[in-house]
Design an enzyme around this catalytic site. Structure first.
Site, short mmCIF file in Angstrom:
data_model
loop_
_atom_site.label_atom_id
_atom_site.label_comp_id
_atom_site.label_asym_id
_atom_site.label_seq_id
_atom_site.Cartn_x
_atom_site.Cartn_y
_atom_site.Cartn_z
N HIS C 229 0.81 -1.21 0.00
CA HIS C 229 0.00 0.00 0.00
C HIS C 229 0.85 1.27 0.00
CE1 HIS C 229 -3.50 2.29 -0.37
NE2 HIS C 229 -3.06 3.07 0.57
N TYR C 233 1.79 5.39 -2.45
CA TYR C 233 2.09 6.79 -2.08
C TYR C 233 3.48 7.18 -2.54
CZ TYR C 233 -2.25 6.44 0.30
OH TYR C 233 -3.58 6.25 0.54
N HIS C 380 -9.84 1.59 -10.93
CA HIS C 380 -9.40 2.52 -9.89
C HIS C 380 -7.92 2.88 -10.05
CE1 HIS C 380 -8.57 4.24 -5.95
NE2 HIS C 380 -7.66 3.33 -5.76
N PHE C 381 -7.07 1.86 -10.16
CA PHE C 381 -5.64 2.24 -10.16
C PHE C 381 -5.15 2.73 -11.51
CE2 PHE C 381 -5.04 -2.53 -10.26
CZ PHE C 381 -4.44 -2.61 -11.49
N HIS C 382 -5.96 2.57 -12.55
CA HIS C 382 -5.57 3.26 -13.78
C HIS C 382 -5.88 4.75 -13.69
CE1 HIS C 382 -4.78 -0.67 -15.60
NE2 HIS C 382 -4.02 0.01 -16.44
N ARG C 443 -10.54 -9.19 -12.36
CA ARG C 443 -9.31 -8.60 -12.87
C ARG C 443 -8.37 -9.75 -13.23
NH1 ARG C 443 -6.20 -6.29 -7.52
NH2 ARG C 443 -4.56 -5.83 -9.01
N ARG C 444 -7.19 -9.42 -13.76
CA ARG C 444 -6.12 -10.39 -13.92
C ARG C 444 -6.52 -11.68 -14.61
NH1 ARG C 444 -2.63 -10.29 -8.34
NH2 ARG C 444 -1.51 -8.44 -8.96
#
Lengths: 72, 262, 589
Positions: C229, C233, C380-382, C443-444
């Site tokens: 996680h 950041y 989300h993470f794209h 996903r994946r």
């Protein structure tokens, strides 16, 4: 022009998320648009924005935004 | 440190939002009873699932009037049992584990979703109100065949659901004049008693016997058929109990001919 | 003679340039694998075997989120330290040393991954970016990651060394804001990487070398997320730094508040690590209480991002008003939309706001059941690393390239088109990914098409979602092509003498308004460590107690944790609450 060319480009780009989400939002009120209908709505909005952008400024008070951006 | 008024307002708004989120999530857990997958189950030796009383034979079991337990094994690249069958209006607790790598057990289009980690047993209790068929997928990458890993969950209408198991032992061949036996074992894995009939069709004959099987019990019905009535040759038979069926062929041979051959 | 970075720090500019080019190489590779994946998954064009899809996916993930982001970060941070302290690196050989270590490391890992495409060797590492055991990669993959991370540790040491040397000469001065951001980010990184270092060095590397027979999959997974996680950041902090010190400048104004920028980075330092378990909400073997702790910490992590949203928008508005903007919203038109550096960062920030909302859903412990490991998460993470970070990096590249190469940017128009195209492409792709996830699409996976059932779309159809993803992927690829055209075009330009000066934004409310305690890095590090201990000691002990250090039934620790669970929970809640109120009071005072 009422808006800078770059400003116009960004406004048109911002249409993309609006159009994409529009279908979902409309489905909440039971209006289901097909892809083609969405594309037509999109094209209409693009035309409206282009017409607005290329209308000559005639100083009727609505052009404050255009003035500010013209320096770009 | 001077903080602009607008910024203070924003800051307070942000804190209210955050606390609000935490409160709603806590309410979801405590008020609505949405429990998280946790550590309530003992660990398990992944290489010895074959000897485990729950996972050696992956299955659904009834544990209360409308309560069921499903023991599921997720492994490269299948789910067992497949399909999983449960009745509508029931409460099902899934116990899922893996003998090899990390998988998931996710019922498509629902919030039934858990990781499956070798050595750990994931549990989730789910209520199935209505009948329907769902896909089950593994949504954690588990190897080169990951995309083929799927299963099905059938929520069967309550009144059509049973856990009856039928097994038939029948003679393959008898000599003319001897009696042929067909032994029908019916297991009722539900808790309440099952009243039904065992039907045997052979040749032109239909034999039927009513049975009552207590919950968790097995009843054996034996049909005895005089081979002389059937006559020489092959005779197809079918045993039916509710929706379950088993069939085979009985061959009646001529006693004398066989003796001659020897 | 201009006053660009390359004029003031020619040797350092060479290092920053090399780091950026390394980053761009990874971006190019990651982009190629990205479009292969998009077309394969959606079924439009499949020329690889589905089994190889996972090798492509591993390469896409590792090259983009490890090499692209972190090489760019070391470039930006080196620039930030040298510029804000106005001194060159202490020892150039050391600086090139850590760069070399990172490059060797990622090359080893990359070769291990790419070797998965050929049968000529038995080397492969198709374990995806998360490398969850018992999936096992070739030892070279783990070794490469270790060297890469050690390289970043030494880079951090290099920057701390510059700061200490500067402090000797400026004993009473406040830490310049960019340096402050670098130092707090690196402190967070040192804590965070302990998890992945432990996972690899103690367990995965010995296991892949055959020195130990088994691992505890839940333990290595938890150690991964200890790092997994905060690493997000680590990608995000250089983008935040750019939003704080670059965006106000290109908007034509100043940063709204230096003290609040410091508060934000301090909050990230103390709260980034003790949240990793929120990736494990659905893991069996971890008590609900520990998940609850991770959830509350995660929610409080929203605070620095929400503060950033305010500061960034306020700084932009300030800039716009300096440029003559007026009215409640009219100032928006006064922003320099013609400037790709500005437009790229502004669009990235806008998408980050959307990402924040989907992130709040992910963080919601119980609603996470619906979206966990679905395509939603990929959407989300794209938006986060794929846009907030990547688009910001590409946008500031247009500012940095002249600074570090001494050549004028090849084409500002192409650059503007590139950032806008990225925004549009990502809108299509990410929207469809989010919606697919809500239908339960995992996903994946190489082929989200199953035999036994079909996904049912609430609006439109699965086919439309697939088409939307493919369209988005193609636009993103085109955008990348434009980006590289500019990088090459600029490199081929001649040396320019009329470059903008190497400057970053001034502040409306400067460091003199920031309480001195904010610069007390020891204090914040201590608090961060204490929070990590609270959040992780008991889950880790419990996992080892349950499953053994090296897997089930090996070396069980004789610890009873029944009461300890509760104790940990109570302590943690109090500590977090107290810290939040301290931070909050500190801000509002």
């Amino acid at each position: 022009m009422r808006i800078s060319k770059a400003g116009l480009l960004v406004v048109l780009a911002l249409l993309a998320p609006l159009l994409v989400e529009l279908r979902t939002v409309l489905s909440w009120v039971n209006v289901e648009l097909t892809v083609l209908e969405t594309a037509v709505v999109g094209a209409a909005l693009v035309v409206v924005i282009l017409v607005w952008a290329f209308l000559p400024e005639n100083g009727d008070g609505k052009t404050a935004e255009g003035d500010a951006s013209s320096e770009n | 440190m001077n903080v602009h008024t607008y910024e203070k307002v924003w800051l307070i708004g942000a804190m209210v939002l955050i606390v609000g989120f935490i409160v709603t999530i806590t309410y979801g857990s405590v008020g609505l009873g949405i429990a998280m997958v946790d550590d309530s189950e003992e660990t398990i030796e992944p290489s010895e699932l074959d000897e485990d009383e729950r996972f050696a034979d992956p299955r659904v079991e009834q544990v209360g009037e409308n309560e069921y337990e499903a023991y599921v094994v997720a492994q490269t690249f299948i789910f067992q049992p497949d399909p999983i069958e449960v009745p509508s209006g029931s409460e099902v607790t899934f116990y899922v584990t893996s003998p090899d790598v990390i998988h998931s057990f996710s019922i498509v289009g629902t919030n039934v979703n858990t990781m499956v980690i070798p050595g750990e047993v994931a549990t989730m209790t789910v209520e199935f109100d209505e009948a329907g068929e769902y896909g089950v997928v593994c949504n954690e990458y588990c190897g080169s065949g990951h995309h083929t890993m799927e299963g099905e969950l059938h929520v069967v209408p309550d009144e059509e659901f049973d856990m009856t198991e039928l097994s038939v032992e029948a003679d393959d061949e008898v000599e003319t004049g001897d009696e042929a036996t067909i032994e029908v074992e019916v297991e009722n894995r539900m808790l309440e008693a099952l009243e039904t009939a065992v039907t045997l069709e052979i040749g032109d004959e239909t034999l039927e016997e009513d049975v009552t099987i207590d919950g968790g019990e097995t009843e054996t019905t034996t049909f005895t058929i005089d081979s002389a009535d059937l006559g020489e040759g092959d005779h197809d038979w079918t045993v039916t109990v509710d929706d379950y069926e088993d069939s085979g062929t009985l061959t009646v041979t001529d006693e004398l001919e066989e003796d001659d051959d020897e | 003679m201009s006053n660009a970075y390359i004029d003031d720090f020619p040797a350092e500019a060479k290092l920053v340039r090399t780091a950026f080019y390394s980053s761009f190489l990874a971006l190019a590779l990651g982009g190629v694998f990205g479009i292969i994946q998009t077309l394969h998954r959606t079924g439009y064009y499949r020329f690889i075997d589905s089994a190889d899809y996972y090798t492509v996916l591993t390469a896409h993930g590792v090259f983009l989120v490890i090499s692209f982001t972190i090489f760019f970060l070391v470039g930006v941070f080196t620039w930030a330290i040298t510029t804000s302290l106005d001194r060159g690196v202490e020892d150039l050989r050391f600086t090139w040393g850590w760069y070399g270590l990172m490059a060797i490391g990622i090359t080893l890992s990359g070769v291990a991954i790419l070797a998965g495409f050929t049968d000529a060797t038995d080397i492969s590492a198709s374990v995806l970016f998360t490398f969850y055991a018992p999936l096992q990669a070739h030892p070279m993959f783990y070794l490469g990651l270790v060297l890469f991370v050690v390289g970043t540790w030494l880079a951090g040491a290099d920057w701390f060394r510059s700061w200490w040397a500067w402090k000797q000469e400026n004993p009473d001065a406040r830490i310049p804001l960019p340096t402050f951001m670098v130092l707090t980010t690196m402190l967070m990184w040192y804590i965070a990487t302990l998890g992945v270092a432990a996972a690899i060095l103690l367990f995965l590397l010995p296991w892949s070398l055959g020195l130990v027979d088994s691992v505890n999959p839940l333990l290595t997974r938890t150690l991964f997320w200890f790092f997994g996680h905060p690493v997000v950041y680590f990608w995000l902090m250089p983008a935040y730094m750019m939003w704080y010190i670059m965006l106000p400048k290109v908007s034509g104004g100043k940063l709204f508040s230096d003290p609040l920028a410091r508060v934000v980075f301090v909050l990230f330092l103390i709260l980034s690590v003790p949240t990793g378990i929120h990736h494990q909400y659905l893991d069996p073997g971890i008590a609900e209480g520990f998940k609850f702790i991770a959830m509350t910490n995660t929610m409080f992590l929203l605070l620095p991002s929400l503060l950033t949203a305010f500061t960034v928008v306020a700084s932009m508005e300030h800039g716009a008003r300096q440029r003559g903007g007026e009215g409640y919203f009219g100032w928006l038109t006064a922003l320099p939309w013609r400037d790709p550096v500005f437009t790229g960062m502004a669009l990235a920030g806008l998408m980050f706001a959307a990402a924040g909302f989907s992130g709040m859903i992910n963080a919601g412990m119980n609603i996470n059941y619906l979206v966990h490991n679905t395509f939603w998460v990929v959407g989300h993470f794209h938006l986060t690393v794929g846009t907030a970070v990547a688009l910001t990096f590409m946008a500031v590249t247009y500012w940095f390239l002249p600074q570090i190469t001494g050549r004028a940017l090849w084409s500002r128009s192409v650059a503007l088109g590139q950032v806008v195209l990225w925004f549009v492409g990502m809108t299509f792709m990410s929207n469809a990914m989010h919606r697919g996830g809500l239908l339960g699409v995992p996903r994946r996976t190489a082929e989200p098409q199953y035999d036994g059932f079909e996904f049912e779309a609430a609006v439109g159809s699965m086919g439309e979602l697939q088409a939307q993803i493919a369209l988005g992927g193609i636009l993103l690829t085109l955008s990348l092509v434009l980006f590289f055209a500019n990088v090459f075009g600029t490199a081929l330009n001649g040396r320019s003498d009329e470059l903008p000066a190497n400057e970053y934004a001034g502040t409306l409310s400067g460091p003199e308004d920031a309480p001195l305690v904010l610069d007390n890095l020891k204090l914040w590090t201590a608090i961060a460590v204490v929070l990590v201990i609270f959040a992780y000691t008991f889950p880790l002990l419990s996992i080892v107690d349950r499953g053994g250090l090296f897997g089930p039934d090996i070396n069980p620790l004789p610890v009873s944790l029944e009461t300890v669970h509760l104790l940990a929970f109570v302590l943690e809640s109090h500590a977090t609450g107290a810290l939040e109120s301290i931070a909050w009071l500190g801000v509002s005072r």
